[in-house]
Design a protein around this motif. Sequence first.
Motif, PDB file in Angstrom:
ATOM      1  N   GLY A 113       0.630  -1.693  -0.366  1.00  0.00           N
ATOM      2  CA  GLY A 113       0.207  -0.176   0.069  1.00  0.00           C
ATOM      3  C   GLY A 113       1.284   1.012   0.045  1.00  0.00           C
ATOM      4  O   GLY A 113       0.575   2.039  -0.742  1.00  0.00           O
ATOM      5  N   SER A 114       2.104   1.727   0.443  1.00  0.00           N
ATOM      6  CA  SER A 114       2.720   2.696   0.476  1.00  0.00           C
ATOM      7  C   SER A 114       3.584   2.206  -0.818  1.00  0.00           C
ATOM      8  O   SER A 114       3.378   3.954  -1.105  1.00  0.00           O
ATOM      9  CB  SER A 114       4.062   1.843   1.760  1.00  0.00           C
ATOM     10  OG  SER A 114       3.143   1.686   3.574  1.00  0.00           O
ATOM     11  N   VAL A 115       3.806   1.115  -0.847  1.00  0.00           N
ATOM     12  CA  VAL A 115       4.706   1.462  -2.589  1.00  0.00           C
ATOM     13  C   VAL A 115       3.042   2.285  -3.191  1.00  0.00           C
ATOM     14  O   VAL A 115       4.013   3.272  -4.147  1.00  0.00           O
ATOM     15  CB  VAL A 115       4.868   0.366  -2.569  1.00  0.00           C
ATOM     16  CG1 VAL A 115       5.494   0.727  -4.424  1.00  0.00           C
ATOM     17  CG2 VAL A 115       6.810  -0.541  -2.136  1.00  0.00           C
ATOM     18  N   MET A 116       2.661   1.434  -3.598  1.00  0.00           N
ATOM     19  CA  MET A 116       1.826   2.475  -4.132  1.00  0.00           C
ATOM     20  C   MET A 116       0.860   3.527  -4.335  1.00  0.00           C
ATOM     21  O   MET A 116       0.922   4.359  -5.409  1.00  0.00           O
ATOM     22  CB  MET A 116      -0.165   1.363  -4.468  1.00  0.00           C
ATOM     23  CG  MET A 116      -0.157  -0.345  -4.879  1.00  0.00           C
ATOM     24  SD  MET A 116      -1.468  -0.732  -4.588  1.00  0.00           S
ATOM     25  CE  MET A 116      -2.812   0.011  -4.888  1.00  0.00           C
ATOM     26  N   ALA A 117       1.535   4.295  -2.929  1.00  0.00           N
ATOM     27  CA  ALA A 117       1.405   5.353  -2.232  1.00  0.00           C
ATOM     28  C   ALA A 117       1.552   6.327  -2.775  1.00  0.00           C
ATOM     29  O   ALA A 117       2.405   7.710  -4.034  1.00  0.00           O
ATOM     30  CB  ALA A 117       0.979   6.000  -1.295  1.00  0.00           C
ATOM     31  N   ALA A 118       3.180   6.325  -3.139  1.00  0.00           N
ATOM     32  CA  ALA A 118       4.812   6.608  -3.195  1.00  0.00           C
ATOM     33  C   ALA A 118       5.059   6.666  -4.543  1.00  0.00           C
ATOM     34  O   ALA A 118       5.735   7.148  -4.916  1.00  0.00           O
ATOM     35  CB  ALA A 118       5.982   5.087  -3.025  1.00  0.00           C
ATOM     36  N   LEU A 119       4.217   5.393  -5.498  1.00  0.00           N
ATOM     37  CA  LEU A 119       4.245   5.584  -6.605  1.00  0.00           C
ATOM     38  C   LEU A 119       3.841   6.957  -7.104  1.00  0.00           C
ATOM     39  O   LEU A 119       4.399   7.819  -8.753  1.00  0.00           O
ATOM     40  CB  LEU A 119       3.553   4.903  -7.456  1.00  0.00           C
ATOM     41  CG  LEU A 119       4.553   2.969  -7.417  1.00  0.00           C
ATOM     42  CD1 LEU A 119       3.814   1.844  -7.992  1.00  0.00           C
ATOM     43  CD2 LEU A 119       5.628   3.223  -8.456  1.00  0.00           C
ATOM     44  N   ASN A 120       2.745   7.424  -7.327  1.00  0.00           N
ATOM     45  CA  ASN A 120       2.554   8.653  -7.624  1.00  0.00           C
ATOM     46  C   ASN A 120       1.693   8.826  -8.559  1.00  0.00           C
ATOM     47  O   ASN A 120       2.195   9.661  -9.459  1.00  0.00           O
ATOM     48  CB  ASN A 120       2.994   9.572  -7.498  1.00  0.00           C
ATOM     49  CG  ASN A 120       2.611  11.165  -7.406  1.00  0.00           C
ATOM     50  OD1 ASN A 120       2.005  11.993  -6.640  1.00  0.00           O
ATOM     51  ND2 ASN A 120       3.294  12.226  -7.587  1.00  0.00           N
ATOM     52  N   HIS A 121       0.997   7.185  -9.197  1.00  0.00           N
ATOM     53  CA  HIS A 121       0.405   7.098 -10.560  1.00  0.00           C
ATOM     54  C   HIS A 121      -0.376   8.141 -10.868  1.00  0.00           C
ATOM     55  O   HIS A 121      -0.982   8.035 -12.105  1.00  0.00           O
ATOM     56  CB  HIS A 121       1.144   6.408 -10.545  1.00  0.00           C
ATOM     57  CG  HIS A 121       0.262   4.930 -12.214  1.00  0.00           C
ATOM     58  ND1 HIS A 121      -1.009   4.770 -12.846  1.00  0.00           N
ATOM     59  CD2 HIS A 121       1.030   5.252 -12.578  1.00  0.00           C
ATOM     60  CE1 HIS A 121      -0.892   5.054 -14.018  1.00  0.00           C
ATOM     61  NE2 HIS A 121       0.539   4.988 -14.590  1.00  0.00           N
ATOM     62  N   SER A 122      -1.461   7.434  -9.809  1.00  0.00           N
ATOM     63  CA  SER A 122      -2.607   8.230 -10.511  1.00  0.00           C
ATOM     64  C   SER A 122      -3.570   7.913  -8.739  1.00  0.00           C
ATOM     65  O   SER A 122      -2.926   7.274  -7.705  1.00  0.00           O
ATOM     66  CB  SER A 122      -4.021   7.446 -11.226  1.00  0.00           C
ATOM     67  OG  SER A 122      -4.001   5.762 -10.382  1.00  0.00           O
ATOM     68  N   ILE A 123      -4.998   8.861  -8.911  1.00  0.00           N
ATOM     69  CA  ILE A 123      -5.516   8.371  -7.811  1.00  0.00           C
ATOM     70  C   ILE A 123      -6.646   8.069  -7.260  1.00  0.00           C
ATOM     71  O   ILE A 123      -6.029   6.883  -6.107  1.00  0.00           O
ATOM     72  CB  ILE A 123      -6.465  10.221  -8.396  1.00  0.00           C
ATOM     73  CG1 ILE A 123      -7.356   9.789  -6.811  1.00  0.00           C
ATOM     74  CG2 ILE A 123      -7.719   9.168  -9.190  1.00  0.00           C
ATOM     75  CD1 ILE A 123      -8.162  11.154  -6.720  1.00  0.00           C
ATOM     76  N   GLY A 124      -6.520   6.262  -8.156  1.00  0.00           N
ATOM     77  CA  GLY A 124      -6.969   5.075  -8.588  1.00  0.00           C
ATOM     78  C   GLY A 124      -5.980   4.178  -7.703  1.00  0.00           C
ATOM     79  O   GLY A 124      -6.638   3.792  -6.627  1.00  0.00           O
ATOM     80  N   LEU A 125      -4.566   4.460  -7.921  1.00  0.00           N
ATOM     81  CA  LEU A 125      -3.768   3.647  -7.186  1.00  0.00           C
ATOM     82  C   LEU A 125      -3.867   3.916  -5.475  1.00  0.00           C
ATOM     83  O   LEU A 125      -3.343   3.504  -5.224  1.00  0.00           O
ATOM     84  CB  LEU A 125      -2.405   3.551  -8.298  1.00  0.00           C
ATOM     85  CG  LEU A 125      -0.953   2.277  -7.975  1.00  0.00           C
ATOM     86  CD1 LEU A 125      -1.832   0.728  -8.152  1.00  0.00           C
ATOM     87  CD2 LEU A 125       0.659   3.121  -8.299  1.00  0.00           C
ATOM     88  N   THR A 126      -3.329   5.683  -5.911  1.00  0.00           N
ATOM     89  CA  THR A 126      -3.394   5.784  -4.244  1.00  0.00           C
ATOM     90  C   THR A 126      -4.117   5.685  -3.024  1.00  0.00           C
ATOM     91  O   THR A 126      -3.950   5.123  -2.152  1.00  0.00           O
ATOM     92  CB  THR A 126      -3.361   7.457  -4.702  1.00  0.00           C
ATOM     93  OG1 THR A 126      -1.700   7.056  -5.385  1.00  0.00           O
ATOM     94  CG2 THR A 126      -2.908   7.842  -3.275  1.00  0.00           C
TER      95      THR A 126
END
Length: 390
Positions: free
Chosen positions: A295-308
Amino acid sequence: MTTHHDTSVGGSGSLSDGSSSRWPLFRWFASSATLNVPQAAGPVAFSLLALGLTGETNGGAAMILAMTLAQVAGAIPLTRFGKTLPSATMLKLLVAFRTLALGAIVVCAAYQVAFPWLILLAAVAGSVNGAAFGYLRSVLNQLAPASKLPRALGIAATLNEATFVLAPVAASGLGTISPVFALLAITLLGALPAFLVPHVRSAHMEDLPHAKGSILSPAILLWLICAAAGGAAVAAIEIGAVALALNFGYAPALAILFTVPLCLASVSGGIWVSVRNRMATRNAVLAQLSVMTIGSVMAALNHSIGLTVAGAVLIGFVLAPLATHYSLSLDALAPPQRRPEVFALLRTANALGVISASALLTVASLPVALVAIMAMMITVTLAVAITRPS
């Protein structure tokens, strides 16, 4: 506080004694939920208070920072100060002290005393929070047998999330009437544990292992560090929610797109722990830490609002299961007479995680802060993976 009071499980208030003896446990749940009201509502209430008195909201952040730093500083000294008293008695004294400090803020605000005095009083009020949590958690051992502790802690975690969702809303609503009135309401709600916490006289130690040694053994430190990293991961989403919304081109008000899913997921995780009513295995804990790390990795990727948002949901869902495991593990690892100190350290570790996240979001950009917190989660997950079970 004596050993008789601090190391007991399944006393007269045990769940196993019948429906009539569940009332003390219900009172403990109510105490647990209301103990955190000042901390949950504080950011909104203090900011509204500062806005009314100074025309700016940053004074509210200063009050919260002072309250949190004082909590870290006061946790162990205040816990040790009450070691000769029963846990419930010491909790009542600490809550009464906090109520007086918060009441002093109300009076000073009503008479428009210089704002630095309010910051100082916020620190005085916050100094007891860590110790109060330690003693409250110690009381639970006297009310529920070891076999029922996972369920009780899961219910407490669910109620805690409800407090952190509802208290800011209530503070905001009451603050539209008067910031001072909102703070008065928070003060009164935060005083309830002094009246609600049950005082259990009989105590038994059969269900819990006897542990001796340091309260900072390597095994205890491991779970404290995990709690700190998890606290930072959650705080990064909650504190950085407005920045996240702006980062993806949304209005600041849509910060709830990140905080609400996280809170709902956390409530779901608490319900799951309560229904399951079992201490997680080492492999299960490692899997849960891995989920929080992902979950932290997904937030750190800063890719899209859905992923975050999906990352926030993953972090939230394992929050209660992990917190329950940390509490149960420390219960077993701590020297019996010093459990309140260890539980106070657990709350302090979480506070240090929040402070770390706040500091990173203050001095660094949002992406850098999220990457740093992701690195924390990866580190503690690997640490749990390579250490021997305790």
